[in-house]
Each structure stands twice: as structure tokens, then as C-alpha cells.
Design an enzyme around this catalytic site. Structure first.
Site, PDB file in Angstrom:
ATOM      1  N   LYS A  74       7.710  -2.240   3.990  1.00  0.00           N
ATOM      2  CA  LYS A  74       6.277  -2.130   3.699  1.00  0.00           C
ATOM      3  C   LYS A  74       5.482  -2.293   4.992  1.00  0.00           C
ATOM      4  O   LYS A  74       5.850  -3.118   5.849  1.00  0.00           O
ATOM      5  CB  LYS A  74       5.888  -3.205   2.680  1.00  0.00           C
ATOM      6  CG  LYS A  74       4.462  -3.070   2.145  1.00  0.00           C
ATOM      7  CD  LYS A  74       4.169  -4.138   1.085  1.00  0.00           C
ATOM      8  CE  LYS A  74       2.748  -4.032   0.548  1.00  0.00           C
ATOM      9  NZ  LYS A  74       2.461  -5.053  -0.481  1.00  0.00           N
ATOM     10  N   SER A 149       0.319  -3.497  -4.690  1.00  0.00           N
ATOM     11  CA  SER A 149       0.075  -2.799  -3.442  1.00  0.00           C
ATOM     12  C   SER A 149       1.316  -2.194  -2.795  1.00  0.00           C
ATOM     13  O   SER A 149       1.187  -1.334  -1.937  1.00  0.00           O
ATOM     14  CB  SER A 149      -0.582  -3.763  -2.448  1.00  0.00           C
ATOM     15  OG  SER A 149       0.316  -4.799  -2.105  1.00  0.00           O
ATOM     16  N   SER A 173       2.138  -7.578  -6.453  1.00  0.00           N
ATOM     17  CA  SER A 173       2.271  -6.336  -5.681  1.00  0.00           C
ATOM     18  C   SER A 173       3.683  -5.785  -5.535  1.00  0.00           C
ATOM     19  O   SER A 173       3.854  -4.674  -5.057  1.00  0.00           O
ATOM     20  CB  SER A 173       1.666  -6.519  -4.287  1.00  0.00           C
ATOM     21  OG  SER A 173       0.271  -6.419  -4.375  1.00  0.00           O
TER      22      SER A 173
END
Lengths: 485, 474
Positions: A74, A149, A173
């Protein structure tokens, strides 16, 4: 030839016997990513470096199951010499000079970083649509969101580009996008994994975690990530353990709690029905399942907003255009540097949260809101502890709906928090929680179930999750699982 | 001009003497190339987190103890949020809600001998900011100082004059440097004082409007600054004027305070507990262990030295020189002549150290050799004149003092009968001089003494020789 869709032990055998080389896996991963590039899962690819690393591994001994396997990271986890943007304009030219501790750990296993995945800007959002680089798309239906997210990491796993991805979870997330895309995502206990090198959103809630297509691989990756880190005072020293150790074991006698709030009318009936099927299955297999009242669950989102935005307003103050990242050109004075850099650099949602967070900490507000929220959070923690005195695990839906359309309006910030109403309490209590795919809705979009454990009980979560995974035996490849030729 | 009652409060920042910074492992140093003592944590790179230097907590406990403060056993750090280029994170990590020490005092002795306690409201741990230098339209930032550990010590508004301000700062400096907390060098910025001054007519009146004086470069300027400020405020009130709360700085050239800015109301630092650093819990054991490492403080040294018979003046001089005082402390338990020891340290040894720019620990003077030296001086085996000839060797070689004396031909005859025999012989050989002496010519004894020294080739212990000679002449 395709290898990445094989069983991980099989891949390991092929690597060990030199029938394949890491470069084959890396090339295959980049082919997959190229094929799926419209899904917009990545912000930056690490092609050159990944190929170089793969080649350098050819003479090394294949000493662990993760050896030579590509992994997606990420883009809020810093990677040395590899651009790390947090999906924000303010960092779109930021090339870190150091690695996050988790990056050092996956490198120690000789995993190969394939690229940096798309996300909500600074992890603020629940559909990855606040990304400066546009939203990733759901492999099950590209008109739908992948969630957020960690939307890019979820997308690339669901699309079977690679086996492994790292996400981060501040208020759901990892678990929420895992649920929307039909993959396994674990948010470990707060303190399990070092946060050093994770660009902070809300320090007291942030936690890195593994995202994979199945439970075993998830536990395997978690094995590699955990441990006390001298660079992160909030990381916790624990005895070494193998998170896969209960996988494949029976669940007879397991005691499971289902919070009533999780099964209330805030959740769509299709999802409730699916979870009820699971409860029946568990009872049939010898587990006891009780519905319980857990206090404070309905306050979690409010507490979250206060704590997360308060901390975020302070954490994001360092992005001022002075030392790194985007900087406003030709400022008249220092005020100009701050105001214009930040006005240009941050997106709308980030600015909104910084403003709300600053307000919440202003003057007497800190006492009224932030400190109060911390104290209610403690009560909430105790409430969870009490449940875990009697039960091994807690289950419930991960989300209130399945993935919605990318074109759905974003103008109501409260709605986006409601997407995370079931995942946020886990962060507030610092507990481990995992999303397990349990079926599909009528539009063939994945439905996820959350398994929540007491602090440091990740192995127990994997125990139950792997059992259900095997029982349900779902086809979770959105492209239908073409076999290699 | 009528009399006003001044009320003064002092805030002192001192940099702690640690090897590394408070929240990172960068070196805590001074005078190095700009930005050479920094890392990604000091520069607040994204994703970095603070660690906590335990040495800082120990020094905090020690400082709190020395300043007679109560110690908070459960404490945390807070973030003080503000945008300014001198703080890389745009928040400072400090202790707002739970300062490590509180309710302490420091005792000063005024010129008239009167003692006064200066009460300490609280003392807390925090990080120093970076140094900025303005060059034309540009500002240069040096982050070497960023993250250097500080303690801030805040007094209650209980100081009444510039003189008391000076005495408090001197006492604080003495205590903290003797406690090994800080080197307290005002000129290098490792000790910085801000002084708040207000005046009022009567004790029963509420406190007057406050002016804060910053940028004070020396303790004498702190005194002067306070006095000038009292004068300025008095004049304003006497003319029927008022003024707004303000920040002033001490100007070295004008020798006066000048206005920096009028204080803005509602400075909002948005304090909240630092989530990256868990609460710090101090155990009794930690506190005890830290306390044990506090060196003997000046007041105790003074008392001990005087008790051992060291003169007032030597006591004062020894305490002014930390390293000599520490050396002297190793002799406290020894049966020796401490006055002679202090004379030695402050006399010939100090002269040598100054000339050679050395510290006493860099010499070869072990405690054993020092004790030997004192004994030889005390019983006059070694004269102070001879000492000067061999002081370099004493401090540079490892031989015993007697060996050094022998090598240099300094061998005083201390045998009573041998000297007596020689003296009796000289008396016999010089009847005229003996006569002169007996007739009151004092000079004659010097001649006789000269003969004794000549006969012994200067090796007679002069004091002993003189005593015997006087006795034999009776």
C-alpha cells in the site's frame, strides 16, 4: 505457463527444484497487472528493481515459503528509493530514503515488491475515491468501488495479480475493501506489527495487515510481519508463534458471540441472511453461538471521528513544503509556504478532516471531545474484554452493504463513515479482526464476514476462518479461475 | 517616585547532557556542521516515529530530586501543535498535563545572609527546536539542535528583585551542573532564561500586567533586565499610563529591554496526549537508582570541607572548580591534612594544570601518590621550594614521590641525631657567631643555619634544623 494461481506450497517446491525462478513469477505478476491495468490498482510499479531483485535471488537458497514471491505494498508504507505518495499530490514526488520496518521484514524473507497500491488519500476514505490518482475498480464489477482505504491492495489480490499485499487499517481500511472484493484481510492487534514507516493517519488506531486470497496465505504473511520494533514504542513484545498452527483443526466446543448491534437493521437483509446461514453451519459443526449485547458499539463511529481526525490534524502538519514533497513555488513569506502548499497539495477530504480535527482539539474542545473520547474508548475496550472472558471469538457482518457504484455521490461524509460502522469498533478496542468471504449477493458481489478476537488471538481467528473457508469452498476468482494450459 | 512591589517568575530551559537526542538516536552535540547531527526522525520524514531516550527520564528524576520536587510516577507526553519552521513535525513533544516534577524549591542566600526559598511550580521534559538563521530574504535551518532533550523549570511568581533573580539563576546553574544534568552554558544556549515581571502598589492588589523578557544572554543581564523593566513599568504607572501584556527582549548593546511583540490572546496549541509514546510509569526502584547517581552537591561539599578543616577561601575555590572538587572528594575519608591537600590542589597543581591545559584526571596523580605527597610536605621532608622543581614529574610520572625526590637529589636529612651532631660541630667551630647571637644579633643565627646547610649540602630538613639550632644555642 501460469504459476501464481497454484498452491503456495507447490510454487515453493517448483522454486526449490529450480523448475521455475523468481523472475518467472515476477514477469507473470507484471503481465497480470498489465492485463488488469484498467482496474487502477497501482500508483507506482517497481518493475526494474523487481526484475533485478528476482535475478539476484536465483543463486540463493529457497529457505521459506514466501521466498521469491511478489508482493504489493500500500502506498502509505514507505519504501526506500521507490516513490511513496499516500495517493496525495503533496507527496507525488516523494522518494523515501529509508524502509518501513515491515518492508525490511518482507525483504528479509526475500519477497519481491512489485509496486505501490492505490488508496484513499492518506488513507482517508472508504471507497479509495479520494485518491489523487483516481479510484481503483472492483474486479467483480468495474463499475463498483473496491472499498477503501486499501482499495488498490484489495483489487490486485481479488484480480489474482499477485498472492500477497499489505494494507493498513485505521477504521476498517483492510477489512472493508476485503469484504467488497471477496478476499481475506486481517487487521492484527494494535501493537502486533511495527508502524515505523507507515505514514501516520491516526496513530493510536493505525495498524498494518496482510491481504490475501485465502486464510492460510494470510497467516503465513502475518508470521513474517509481526514483532516488537525498537523504532515503534507502541509495538509489543510477544513470544514467537505460528499463526497457521490451528488451521485445519476442528471447531467443536468453540464459543462464539454475535453482537446484536451487528445484526440490526443497519445491515442489509441479504447480508444478515448470509451470516445467519453461517451461524447455523457453526452450530451444526459443534460450536455454540450466542447473541450478545455489547455496549458502546453504536458510539464507535463518533468516537472514531473525534480521535482519528484529531490525531490526523496533527500528524499531517509535517507536510508543509519545507523539507520534502510538494512545495508552492515563489512564496511571498512563510505563511504563503504553509497555506498555498497545503491548499494545493491536499485533496478535499483530507482538508475537511484536518479542519474538523483542528477544531476538535482547539482550546477547551480537547477536554470536551478528544480526552472524553479516549476515556469512553477505554470503557469500550473493557466491554469487549468482558465478552472475551466468556467467548473465544466474535462474528458478524463486515459491512452493511456490498460494494456500491463508483458514481454514487460522495458529498455526505457521514454516509462514508457509516460504511465502516461495523469495522471501526475493532480499531477502537485495538483488537484483531479479519474479513472472510462467505458468499455473494444477488448481483454476484462478494459478502464478507468479520471474525474478531481478543488481543493477540489472531491464531484463533485463523482457526475459525480456515474452517469456514473449507466448509464453504467458494469460487472466489472474479475471472472464473481459468486453469493454466 | 513611589515604591511598587515587583513580582517575578522565571522559566528556565536547560539542555540535558545526554549522548543522544530525546526521540531519536542522533548525537546530542554542539558546534558541529549544520544538519550533520540529524536523521529522518529529527527531520520528521513521513512514517517516522519517536523513540524515548531513557537517559532523559533518569536525568529528569535527578533534576526533580535536586530541585526538591515531587515526582509524578505516571506521566505522558503531549503534542503542542503550532506551525513554525523551527519545529519539523509542526508540533513539539512536551509534557503539558503531567510534568515529571512539581511543587519544589531552591534555596538562595541573600547578601545579608538571609535565606529564601524560590518555589518551583513544575518542571517538565520536552524537545528543543531547530536553530534558524536569517540571511537576507532567506531563512536557513539547522536541525542539529532539534530534538535535543530539555527540561523547563518554572518558578512560582515569588521572586521580588533583580538580585533575587540573579541568585536563583546562579543557584540553579550550580545545582544542575553539579548534578550532571546540564552543562548550563548560557553563551552556548544550553541554559536559557525567560523572566516575567509585573509590579503592583500593594500586596493586596491583583498582580499587575506582565512583561516577559526573552533572549537574556547572561545572569547579570537577567538582573539588569528585571531592574530596567521594573523602572520602565514604574514610570508608566506614575505617568498614569498602562500597557498590554508583552514580550520584550534584552538588548546587549542598549543594556535595556526592547519590545518584541504584544502578546496575542488565545494562543491555541491544541495540546493532546502524544499517541506514539506510551505512558511512562516510574517505579520506586527507578527513582531510587537515579537518585543514587546524583553526585555530592555543592552545599554538602561546603559543609564537609569546612568540617575537615579546610579554610573558607579554599572551600569556596574548590567548589568553583568541579573537577578539583571531585578529586578532593576522593580524599574525604582519608586521614590526611586536608588543608594541605587543598593548598596543593589550588596552588602548584592548579598552576600546572592551567599551564598545560589539562584536567587533573589527565595527570598521574593517583590518590596514593597524593597522600604520599601530602605526608612528605607535612613533615617537611619535601619543602615547597623543592616541590616546585619536581611538580611536573609528580604529575607526569608514575614513580613514588620519594623516588622522584631521590632522582632529583632532594634528600632531606630528617634524622634527629645526625643533624644535632652536625649542629653541635658548627656551634663549636663558630664561637663568634654564637656570641653575637647571644648578644642579640639575630642575623647570626642565619649565618649558622647557612653553615648547617652547607655542611649537609642542603639536605637538612630546614625546619627541623632551625628548631635544633635554636635549642642548642640556649
Amino acid at each position: 505457463m501460469k504459476y501464481l494461481n497454484k498452491d503456495i506450497k507447490e510454487i515453493n517446491k517448483l522454486l526449490k527444484s529450480k523448475k521455475i525462478k523468481p523472475i518467472d513469477l515476477v514477469e507473470e505478476a507484471f503481465e497480470n497487472i498489465e492485463k488488469n491495468k484498467d482496474l487502477n490498482a497501482y500508483i507506482t510499479l517497481n518493475k526494474e528493481e523487481a526484475i533485478k531483485q528476482a535475478k539476484s535471488l536465483e543463486d540463493k537458497e529457497v529457505d521459506n515459503l514466501l521466498f521469491g514471491l511478489p508482493i504489493a505494498v500500500k502506498d502509505n508504507i514507505v519504501t526506500k528509493d521507490l516513490r511513496t505518495t499516500c495517493a496525495s499530490h503533496i507527496l507525488d514526488n516523494f522518494i523515501p530514503i529509508y524502509n518501513a520496518t515491515v518492508v525490511e521484514k518482507i525483504k528479509a524473507k526475500n519477497m519481491i515488491i512489485i509496486g505501490k497500491t492505490n488508496m484513499d488519500e492518506f488513507a482517508m476514505g472508504s471507497s479509495s475515491r479520494t485518491s489523487y490518482f483516481g479510484a481503483p475498480k472492483n474486479p467483480w464489477n468495474p463499475k463498483k468501488i473496491s472499498g477503501g482505504s486499501s482499495g488498490g491492495s484489495a483489487t490486485t489480490i481479488a484480480a489474482r495479480d499477485v498472492l500477497f499485499a499489505l494494507g493498513s487499517d485505521t477504521g476498517g481500511s483492510i477489512r472493508q475493501p476485503a469484504s467488497y472484493t471477496g478476499i481475506v484481510g486481517m487487521k492484527p492487534t494494535y501493537g502486533r506489527i511495527s508502524r515505523f514507516g507507515l505514514v501516520a493517519f491516526a496513530s493510536s488506531l493505525d495498524q498494518i495487515g496482510p491481504m490475501t486470497k485465502n486464510v492460510y496465505e494470510n497467516a503465513l504473511l502475518l508470521n513474517a510481519l509481526v514483532g516488537k520494533d525498537e523504532k515503534d514504542l507502541t509495538s509489543v513484545r510477544r513470544e514467537e508463534e505460528d499463526f497457521t498452527r490451528f488451521i485445519g483443526k476442528d471447531i467443536k466446543g468453540m464459543k462464539i458471540a454475535v453482537p446484536n448491534y451487528f445484526m440490526s437493521d443497519i445491515v442489509s437483509s441479504e447480508i444478515i441472511d448470509k451470516v445467519k446461514e453461517i451461524i447455523k453451519l457453526l452450530e451444526k459443526k459443534g460450536a455454540t453461538v450466542d447473541y450478545v449485547d455489547v455496549k458502546y458499539l453504536e458510539n464507535a463511529v463518533t468516537l472514531y471521528q473525534i480521535i482519528a481526525m484529531g490525531e490526523a490534524s496533527s500528524n499531517l502538519a509535517r507536510f508543509d513544503g519545507i523539507r520534502y514533497g510538494h512545495s508552492y513555488e515563489n512564496p511571498k513569506n512563510i505563511e504563503d509556504v504553509y497555506l498555498k502548499t497545503r491548499a494545493e497539495g491536499f485533496g478535499e477530504e483530507v482538508k475537511r478532516r484536518i479542519m474538523v480535527g483542528s477544531y476538535l482539539l482547539s482550546g477547551e474542545n480537547a477536554k470536551v471531545y478528544y480526552n472524553k473520547a479516549l476515556s469512553i474508548r477505554d470503557d469500550m475496550r473493557k466491554e469487549f474484554k468482558n465478552v472475551f472472558k466468556k467467548y473465544d471469538l466474535m462474528i458478524g457482518p463486515t459491512t452493511t452493504t456490498t460494494a456500491y457504484n463508483l458514481t454514487d455521490p460522495m458529498d455526505d461524509p457521514r454516509k462514508s463513515f457509516m460504511d465502516d460502522v461495523l469495522v471501526i469498533p475493532v480499531n477502537m478496542a485495538g483488537l484483531p479482526g479479519l474479513n472472510l468471504p462467505i458468499g455473494f449477493d444477488k448481483n454476484n458481489m462478494p459478502i464478507g464476514m468479520q471474525v474478531i478476537g481478543d488481543s493477540f488471538e489472531e491464531a484463533k481467528i485463523y482457526h475459525l476462518a480456515s474452517f469456514l473457508e473449507k466448509e464453504l469452498n467458494l469460487e472466489l476468482n472474479p475471472f472464473g479461475g481459468e486453469e493454466d494450459e | 517616585m513611589s515604591n511598587y512591589i515587583p513580582t517575578i517568575g522565571v522559566e528556565v530551559h536547560v539542555e540535558l547532557k545526554t549522548k543522544t537526542k530525546i526521540f531519536s538516536n542522533s548525537i546530542n552535540g554542539y558546534g558541529e556542521m549544520a544538519n550533520s547531527l540529524t536523521n529522518v526522525i529529527d527531520l520528521a520524514y513521513p512514517g517516522t516515529l519517536p523513540t524515548l531516550n531513557e537517559e532523559v527520564i533518569n536525568l529528569g528524576i535527578k533534576a526533580a530530586t535536586i530541585l526538591n520536587c515531587k515526582i509524578r510516577k505516571v506521566m505522558h507526553f503531549d503534542r503542542k501543535n503550532y506551525f513554525y519552521p523551527d519545529i519539523s513535525k509542526n508540533y513539539q513533544i512536551t509534557q503539558n498535563a503531567t510534568p515529571i516534577g512539581y511543587d519544589g524549591y531552591v534555596e538562595i542566600t541573600k547578601e545579608n545572609g538571609e535565606k529564601k526559598k524560590i518555589y518551583i511550580e513544575e518542571m517538565h521534559i520536552e524537545e528543543d527546536t531547530c536553530k534558524s538563521a536569517h540571511r537576507g530574504t532567506k531563512t536557513l535551518l539547522d536541525f542539529n539542535r532539534a530534538g535535543v532533550p530539555l527540561i523547563e523549570i518554572v518558578t512560582k511568581p515569588c521572586i521580588s528583585s533583580g538580585e533575587e533573580t540573579k541568585l536563583y539563576l546562579e543557584k540553579l546553574r550550580e545545582l544542575l551542573s553539579y548534578g550532571d544534568i546540564s552543562d548550563c552554558k548560557i553563551e552556548e544556549g544550553s541554559m536559557r532564561a525567560d523572566v516575567n515581571v509585573s509590579i503592583r502598589k500593594n500586596e493586596s492588589d491583583p498582580l499587575g500586567t506582565k512583561a516577559e523578557i526573552k533572549n537574556i544572554g547572561s545572569i547579570s543581564n537577567a538582573k539588569l533586565g528585571v531592574e530596567k523593566e521594573i523602572e520602565r513599568q514604574t514610570k508608566l504607572y506614575e505617568n498614569g499610563e498602562t500597557f498590554l501584556p508583552q514580550t520584550r527582549r534584552f538588548d546587549d548593546k542598549l543594556n535595556d529591554t526592547v519590545l518584541m511583540r504584544v502578546k496575542e490572546t488565545g494562543n491555541d496549541y491544541r495540546y493532546f496526549p502524544e499517541p506514539d509514546i506510551p505512558f511512562v510509569v516510574l517505579t520506586d526502584e527507578m527513582i531510587e537508582n537515579a537518585r543514587k547517581t546524583i553526585p555530592m552537591l555543592p552545599d554538602e561539599r561546603r559543609k564537609k570541607y569546612l568540617e575537615l578543616g579546610v579554610s573558607e577561601i579554599n572551600t569556596k575555590k574548590l567548589i568553583q572548580n568541579r573537577s578539583l572538587s571531585d578529586y578532593f572528594n576522593t580524599l574525604l575519608e582519608e586521614k590526611t591534612n586536608h588543608q594541605v591537600a587543598s593548598n596543593l590542589l589550588l596552588g602548584d597543581i592548579s598552576a600546572y594544570l592551567n599551564k598545560n591545559e589539562k584536567d587533573i584526571t589527565e595527570t598521574t596523580l593517583t590518590k596514593e601518590r597524593m597522600l604520599e605527597l601530602i605526608e612528605l610536605l607535612e613533615n617537611n621532608t619535601l619543602t615547597s621550594k623543592n616541590l616546585k622543581e619536581i611538580i611536573n614529574e609528580i604529575l607526569e610520572s608514575t614513580e613514588t614521590i620519594k623516588e622522584i625526590m631521590k632522582k632529583n637529589g632532594i634528600e632531606n636529612i630528617t634524622d634527629d641525631t645526625e643533624i644535632r651532631n652536625i649542629i653541635q660541630k658548627i656551634i663549636k667551630e663558630n664561637p663568634e657567631s654564637v656570641n653575637d647571637y647571644k648578644n642579640g644579633h639575630d642575623r647570626a643565627i642565619k649565618f649558622l643555619m647557612g653553615q648547617v646547610m652547607k655542611e649537609t649540602k642542603g639536605k637538612a630538613n630546614p625546619k627541623m634544623a632551625m628548631d635544633i639550632l635554636t635549642e642548642e644555642l640556649k
